[in-house]
Design a protein around this motif. Structure first.
Motif, PDB file in Angstrom:
ATOM      1  N   ALA A  93      32.798  38.189  39.277  1.00  0.00           N
ATOM      2  CA  ALA A  93      33.673  37.974  38.130  1.00  0.00           C
ATOM      3  C   ALA A  93      34.857  37.099  38.532  1.00  0.00           C
ATOM      4  CB  ALA A  93      34.171  39.302  37.578  1.00  0.00           C
ATOM      5  N   PHE A  94      35.483  37.467  39.658  1.00  0.00           N
ATOM      6  CA  PHE A  94      36.649  36.722  40.147  1.00  0.00           C
ATOM      7  C   PHE A  94      36.454  36.330  41.590  1.00  0.00           C
ATOM      8  CE2 PHE A  94      38.981  40.378  37.892  1.00  0.00           C
ATOM      9  CZ  PHE A  94      38.864  39.786  36.659  1.00  0.00           C
ATOM     10  N   ARG A  95      37.298  35.402  42.000  1.00  0.00           N
ATOM     11  CA  ARG A  95      37.490  35.177  43.424  1.00  0.00           C
ATOM     12  C   ARG A  95      38.981  35.145  43.682  1.00  0.00           C
ATOM     13  NH1 ARG A  95      33.929  30.946  43.112  1.00  0.00           N
ATOM     14  NH2 ARG A  95      31.811  31.704  43.293  1.00  0.00           N
ATOM     15  N   GLU A  96      39.344  35.799  44.778  1.00  0.00           N
ATOM     16  CA  GLU A  96      40.763  35.870  45.122  1.00  0.00           C
ATOM     17  C   GLU A  96      40.887  35.483  46.582  1.00  0.00           C
ATOM     18  OE1 GLU A  96      44.299  39.235  45.047  1.00  0.00           O
ATOM     19  OE2 GLU A  96      42.264  39.816  45.445  1.00  0.00           O
ATOM     20  N   LYS A  97      41.940  34.751  46.913  1.00  0.00           N
ATOM     21  CA  LYS A  97      42.098  34.332  48.305  1.00  0.00           C
ATOM     22  C   LYS A  97      42.880  35.398  49.057  1.00  0.00           C
ATOM     23  CE  LYS A  97      42.400  29.810  50.390  1.00  0.00           C
ATOM     24  NZ  LYS A  97      43.059  28.526  50.386  1.00  0.00           N
ATOM     25  N   VAL A  98      42.229  36.012  50.032  1.00  0.00           N
ATOM     26  CA  VAL A  98      42.903  37.020  50.847  1.00  0.00           C
ATOM     27  C   VAL A  98      42.938  36.506  52.279  1.00  0.00           C
ATOM     28  CG1 VAL A  98      42.907  39.430  51.563  1.00  0.00           C
ATOM     29  CG2 VAL A  98      41.910  38.801  49.365  1.00  0.00           C
ATOM     30  N   TYR A  99      44.130  36.369  52.822  1.00  0.00           N
ATOM     31  CA  TYR A  99      44.311  35.818  54.166  1.00  0.00           C
ATOM     32  C   TYR A  99      43.504  34.538  54.354  1.00  0.00           C
ATOM     33  CZ  TYR A  99      46.669  40.158  55.267  1.00  0.00           C
ATOM     34  OH  TYR A  99      47.526  41.212  55.271  1.00  0.00           O
ATOM     35  N   GLY A 100      43.534  33.690  53.368  1.00  0.00           N
ATOM     36  CA  GLY A 100      42.908  32.376  53.519  1.00  0.00           C
ATOM     37  C   GLY A 100      41.430  32.323  53.223  1.00  0.00           C
TER      38      GLY A 100
END
Lengths: 621, 255
Positions: free
Chosen positions: A42-49
């Motif tokens: 559904a989403f993509r989120e940038k976590v620690y790059g």
């Protein structure tokens, strides 16, 4: 693994872009998608790059826990929940959770001051305050004694709050726990509450920054949101392979629809940009297939490109010029003459595309874009033309919060520059006698929250009085002249539409924004905000010494540079419409400042008041 | 009178642009400071002035004469002495020899003797250790030696790169006391780069704030100390929040 993916997308094709009649509220539609699409992203989120995928199942689980959590904390039907955060998945978990539980979501801009937060909280009477972090928490702690209805403060990111405890505050994680507990106790509760909201019920309140007076709360129903997205997708179909980048504030109707509702219809994946500053890089990484932005962003890309070309080799410059001229011809045939380009031109375009245009699109990050959109503010037609030449199908849409976003847009292949396109299906547009644009149809909002008086003044006999002035041209395209209130009547009695002149000014790579002044004055003047990056570059190249931003705006060479740009614009307008004098705004304004709208436009009235001295200076004889 | 005028300099470390168009002026007889965080480009500015780094663009004038792209030793001869960050003294020479290195370009014996005397007076520790190897001294003493060595060149302009770096608070105070004396007694103009903003602003008359290789703020020290952003980001004076502790920082605006 590979096979499963295929099947999932195969199933989706049947569903995407449509909804059955029973999915007539946001919660019903949402839950249907969570069950249908499960493991799909559904989403993509940038976590620690690193971009992390979030599935529809996780989205659903989180929203469910929020819904039940809020309910066990005492959320009743119609209660308001405020969310103050930059765009992140938790924003949408909270939003969906609230809607599913029968609550009403109120988004607050994270850049708002404590005073503004207090106003909105008080006006909407929210009982919950979901805060992004410490900073947003501090805002409410300072003003909560003025907010008797407030029950709980929920903090998404508890970093730095280890030693903080308050009976009113809890973390987002704790809220999810409470929700899960309730679900274990009453497993059937969720299925019951999700059916409670009705299509005509109030779903969200959107506060629009009033240019005069305090912000107004526009009430938007489930039906409003679903019908605008239905109409939009009829014209601009999406697919489950779509990728979008979300970076405009979710408090704004535009982003709320495109990141909140559209994905539920098409299966489009939302990628959360890290920060406003990282948007150019995020676009390149995500390479969105649909890109929606405000004019300021399009202007920025353009000026970056123009300056980049200035630094290139003569051969590159020549190639760029040639490719753009080919692109211009092709777009002229397609969009303005409505003819197919000749085969020779087609081959030429292929060549230009392959050698130059494609690389430029890649440089911006729009090489995969199916279509792009500019909305939320007027944009210069020349800018749209520029992107069309590049081979980017950019269209303009027009609407306002009160019409639940877009009511007109350019249909596919029917982009007419200088217009904002034709009405979306099921919407009607009429022009009142005084030129004001009236809108009728299923997208009309429910009115202003707690302000029946203002509602009566805005919706009359089923028509929304937009406050914009315009006309419909011979092909049925809507042309916006300006805001009714912004039209300048000079001392000589001539009517002038400032936004037309302002858009031409903004087209200059050295000008970021401008406000044309001259109401009841003898001549027109302008307050200009320079594009600091490009102007600094110019100063560097021409050895114009400067230290700070303020000193840059005072350098005589820079004033001369802007004068040249203003002179260029003046040539395009009649004598009475030319800018006689201008002043450069000597403070660097950012999104955090009151003077700039969330869609990054200068606020005319605030600016005119704040820089009154500069304006008076220009009218001294 | 403007002693030093830097206009639009751009300097690179390899492909990285460390200063992105900096202009500044230093009035004769004053102390001017450049504040900035790590990597802001402070050291690069000093190195560009003293000729260790050649600027890609821009000009530097000392008393109206162009000194950019000149060799460093010629710049020293024109009257600019550089106290580099991290001291960089000659460890294997004695304190006295180190000091004499500072006067390497001078021929006036009498003057040199007088200045040596003055250096010892400013830093009595150095006199006691005159024949000791410089490498055997403490960090604070080495810093004193570096400053003393620089004034041995009898410069018109003294460039100081973070003189407080790695020193105990008491020592920082005394070093800054000496800096003030050098300025007042010798009429030496000083351009000082510092992270210890409070100390620097207390001795300097004028200051620049450097961020990401660009000057974002300039003003007299008194005004800078009153600036909201300088207060919060450089002097560590934080606003009160309802919780009493405030960890987050608002965005810098520099106005």
């Amino acid at each position: 693994m590979e096979k499963k993916k295929e099947v999932a997308i195969g199933n989706l094709k049947v569903l995407t872009g449509f909804r059955t009649a029973d999915l007539n509220t946001v919660p019903r539609l949402f839950w249907n998608r969570v069950e249908e699409w499960g493991d799909r992203t559904a989403f993509r989120e940038k976590v620690y790059g690193i971009w992390r995928d979030i599935s529809w199942r996780e989205y659903g689980d989180k929203a469910k826990s929020v819904a039940l959590g809020l309910r066990s904390l005492g959320l009743g039907k119609g209660d308001r929940v405020a969310i103050i955060s930059k765009n992140k998945p938790e924003w949408l978990y909270s939003d969906m959770g609230t809607l599913v539980a029968g609550g009403i979501t109120v988004g607050i801009y994270p850049t708002d001051s404590p005073k503004q937060v207090e106003y909105v909280m008080n006006h909407c009477g929210a009982i919950f305050y979901i805060a992004e972090d410490e900073e947003q928490l501090d805002k409410i702690l300072g003003v909560r004694k003025e907010l008797p209805q407030l029950k709980k403060i929920i903090v998404i990111d508890p970093k730095g709050l280890r030693h903080f405890s308050d009976t009113m505050a809890m973390t987002f994680k704790e809220l999810l726990e409470i929700g899960k507990n309730l679900d274990n106790q009453e497993p059937n509760l969720f299925d019951k509450i999700i059916q409670v909201p009705r299509p005509e019920d109030l779903a969200i309140i959107i506060y629009t920054s009033g240019t005069t007076g305090p912000p107004k709360g526009a009430m938007i129903s489930h039906q409003n949101m679903l019908s605008v997205v239905d109409s939009w997708l009829e014209l601009n179909p999406g697919s489950p392979t779509d990728e979008a980048l979300t970076f405009l504030p979710l408090c704004h109707i535009l982003e709320r629809l495109f990141s909140g509702i559209v994905p539920m219809m098409t299966g489009c994946i939302c990628n959360f940009a890290e920060e406003m500053d990282t948007v150019p890089q995020d676009i390149r990484e995500v390479s969105p297939t649909i890109f929606i932005a405000v004019p300021r962003i399009w202007e920025k890309f353009y000026s970056t490109l123009v300056l980049k070309m200035k630094d290139s080799t003569p051969l590159e410059k020549l190639a760029f010029k040639w490719a753009m001229s080919v692109g211009r011809k092709v777009s002229l045939y397609r969009l303005e003459l409505h003819k197919k380009p000749s085969n020779y031109l087609k081959i030429l375009f292929k060549l230009a595309d392959w050698t130059v245009l494609k690389n430029i699109r890649k440089f911006i990050g729009l090489d995969r874009a199916k279509y792009c959109l500019s909305g939320a503010a007027p944009i210069s037609p020349d800018l749209l033309r520029f992107y069309q030449c590049l081979g980017i199908d950019i269209r303009e849409a027009y609407g306002q919060t009160e019409s639940t976003g877009a009511v007109t847009c350019h249909y596919i292949g029917d982009t007419k520059f200088g217009t904002v396109g034709k009405p979306l299906p099921r919407n009607r547009i009429e022009i009142a006698e005084d030129g004001e644009i009236l809108i009728g149809g299923p997208q009309l909002f429910m009115g202003y929250y707690n302000d029946p008086q203002l509602t009566c003044e805005t919706i009359i006999n089923g028509w929304l009085y937009t406050g914009d002035v315009g006309r419909i041209d011979e092909d049925g395209h809507l042309i916006i002249t300006d805001r009714k209130k912004d039209i300048i009547i000079t001392a000589g009695g001539k009517n002038i539409t400032p936004s037309e002149i302002e858009n031409q000014l903004k087209f200059s790579p050295y000008i970021n924004d401008a406000i044309v002044i001259g109401d009841r004055k003898k001549y027109l003047t302008a307050l200009i905000m320079i594009d600091d990056e490009n102007v600094m570059k110019y100063a560097q190249e021409n050895r114009i010494p400067f230290t700070t931003y303020a000193s840059l705006t005072k350098a005589p060479e820079i004033i001369k540079l802007i004068q040249k740009e203003v002179d260029e614009v003046n040539k395009k307008f009649a004598q009475v419409e030319s800018i006689k004098k201008f002043q450069l705004i000597d403070v660097k304004l950012t999104e955090d400042d009151d003077e700039i709208t969330p869609t990054m436009k200068l606020k005319r009235r605030l600016i005119s008041r704040k820089f009154k001295d500069l304006i008076d200076e220009m009218y001294k004889s | 009178m403007v002693l030093l005028r830097v206009s639009n300099i751009e300097s690179y470390y390899g492909p990285i642009m460390a200063i992105r168009g900096v202009s500044l002026g230093v009035q004769e007889g004053t102390i001017v400071t450049i504040l900035g965080g790590n990597g802001a480009g402070k050291t690069t500015i000093l190195k560009t002035i003293s000729g260790v780094i050649e600027p890609e663009k821009g000009t530097i004038e000392l008393m109206g004469e162009r000194i950019d792209r000149m060799m460093p030793h010629k710049i020293v001869r024109l009257g600019i002495a550089h106290v580099p960050e991290g001291r960089e003294i000659f460890y294997d020479l004695t304190v006295r020899e180190n000091l004499m290195m500072g006067a390497f370009l001078r021929k006036d014996r009498k003057g040199i003797q007088a200045d040596l005397h003055m250096a010892f007076e400013l830093f009595p520790v150095l006199k006691n250790r005159a024949s000791q190897l410089a490498g055997n001294m403490s960090g604070g003493e080495q810093q004193m030696l570096a400053i003393a060595r620089a004034i041995m060149a009898r410069p018109k302009l003294l460039l100081m790169d973070e003189p407080s770096l790695g020193l105990a608070p008491l020592l920082v105070k005394s070093i800054f006391g000496v800096i003030k004396r050098i300025n007042q007694d010798n009429k030496t103009t000083i351009l000082i780069v510092e992270q210890n903003a409070l100390m620097a602003l207390l001795v300097a008359q004028y200051g620049y704030v450097l961020e990401m290789g660009r000057i974002v703020l300039e003003n007299t020290s008194e005004e800078l100390m009153q600036n909201e952003d300088v207060k919060e980001f450089y002097l560590g004076i934080k606003g009160e929040s309802a919780r009493g502790t405030k960890r987050w920082r608002r965005k810098k605006k520099w106005r």
